[in-house]
Design an enzyme around this catalytic site. Structure first.
Site, short mmCIF file in Angstrom:
data_model
loop_
_atom_site.label_atom_id
_atom_site.label_comp_id
_atom_site.label_asym_id
_atom_site.label_seq_id
_atom_site.Cartn_x
_atom_site.Cartn_y
_atom_site.Cartn_z
N ASP A 30 -17.49 -88.87 -8.07
CA ASP A 30 -18.93 -89.09 -8.21
C ASP A 30 -19.35 -88.75 -9.64
OD1 ASP A 30 -21.90 -89.00 -7.46
OD2 ASP A 30 -20.98 -89.36 -5.52
N HIS A 88 -26.56 -86.76 -8.24
CA HIS A 88 -25.98 -87.44 -7.08
C HIS A 88 -24.72 -86.75 -6.58
CE1 HIS A 88 -23.94 -90.78 -4.89
NE2 HIS A 88 -25.14 -91.24 -4.66
N ASN A 97 -25.92 -100.19 -0.09
CA ASN A 97 -27.35 -100.20 0.25
C ASN A 97 -28.01 -101.54 0.01
OD1 ASN A 97 -26.95 -97.47 0.70
ND2 ASN A 97 -27.93 -96.82 -1.19
N SER A 131 -24.85 -93.41 0.49
CA SER A 131 -24.19 -92.34 -0.27
C SER A 131 -24.35 -91.00 0.42
CB SER A 131 -24.81 -92.22 -1.67
OG SER A 131 -24.41 -93.27 -2.50
#
Length: 321
Positions: free
Chosen positions: A49, A86, A177, A244
């Site tokens: 990430d 994130h 998404n 996520s």
């Protein structure tokens, strides 16, 4: 191979300085019930990430190392700090430590390997992701968690994932998404739609399929992905939404299941056997499999089945057969 991979669009809904709670997503998938059997001790989850807030009080004791594969900090490999938020949020859902304050993760005794493959802007290259996967394999991670993706099917990325799975590593990916709520339409993001990965879609706290969650035939299961509270930058906490956020619920659950299964069976289970242990702990929600795969992750499925035969569950009455 300069084509880019990115964070899936996600929404930061709230940032707060201090909280103390078991997040609602953990309650929905019945995590506290499973803590009687396992808390993920000895399991290593590689988070591919944006890095991590290495000094966050809920995470610093869980991090065992990491590496930077981006240009942040002049490309220094030993600096894998998060400037985006994130990656820190994902890491907290997987394994925030149980310290009586802040939040707790699904597997609060698991170890985190922080593999920074996305920069401060949430973007990276397929090369960086491939190198990150290879690094996680070299470090003998048990699980690789990737809340990222791109539109291109890259054979080199697919091959790296196959090699990880061949080493017995469970690879968990966000479905994406780009959904529209219609199971008849197909939205594909890679690596989430590769057959070898465990592809995770999202639901809300009322078990309704999230409209933004990609639909396709490769979806394996769903987990909470709306209004998820977890760790954030500078020791703070934030509420985010997206597939996520659903993905680390499954990655943490696999850490619980792998520790428990290895101890129960007295041997190391294969990747396929562990996948079967995961899927047997899902429940149907009444949606098309293209929206929810095998169903909602539910770690107390044994109790669910007992209730199903005799009484109502969350307001839904069922007929015993």
């Amino acid at each position: 191979m300069k084509k880019s991979v990115r964070l899936f669009p996600h929404q930061v809904e709230e940032v707060v300085m201090a909280i103390s709670e078991v997040p609602e997503g953990l309650e929905l998938i019945q995590t506290p019930y499973f803590w009687e059997k396992s808390k993920g001790k000895g399991m290593v989850v590689a988070i591919l990430d944006t890095g991590c807030d290495l000094e966050h009080p809920d995470l610093k004791d869980r991090i065992i190392g990491g590496r930077n594969f981006t240009d942040d900090d002049s490309g220094r490999a030993d600096l894998f700090k998060d400037y985006n938020g994130h990656g820190t949020h994902v890491a907290g859902t997987v394994a925030a430590t149980e310290n009586g304050t802040g939040v707790v993760g699904v597997a609060p005794e698991a170890s985190l390997l922080i593999v920074k493959v996305l920069d401060k802007n949430g973007s990276g290259t397929y090369d960086s992701v491939i190198q990150g996967i290879q690094y996680a394999v070299e470090q003998r991670a048990d699980i690789i968690s990737m809340s990222l993706g791109g539109p291109e099917d890259m054979p080199e990325l697919h091959q790296a994932i196959k090699e990880a799975v061949d080493q017995g590593i469970l690879v968990v990916c966000a479905a994406g998404n780009g959904g529209d709520g219609d199971p008849e339409t197909e939205e594909l993001d890679y690596p989430g739609c590769y057959n070898e990965v465990i592809s995770v879609g999202a639901v809300d706290f009322d078990r309704r399929s999230s409209r933004f969650s990609n639909s396709n035939n490769e979806l394996d299961l769903v987990a909470p992905g709306e209004k998820i509270r977890s760790t954030y930058l500078n020791g703070k906490y934030a509420t985010l939404s997206g597939t996520s956020m659903a993905t680390p619920h499954v990655s943490g659950a696999l850490a619980l299941l792998k520790q428990y299964a290895n101890e129960s069976f007295g041997r190391q289970l294969t990747e396929a056997e562990l996948y079967a242990q995961l899927i047997k702990r899902t429940i149907p929600l009444g949606y098309s499999p293209r929206l929810i795969g095998n169903g909602l992750l539910y770690l107390s499925v044994d109790r669910y089945l007992e209730q199903l035969a005799t009484e109502k569950i969350d307001g839904l009455y069922v007929k015993a057969e």
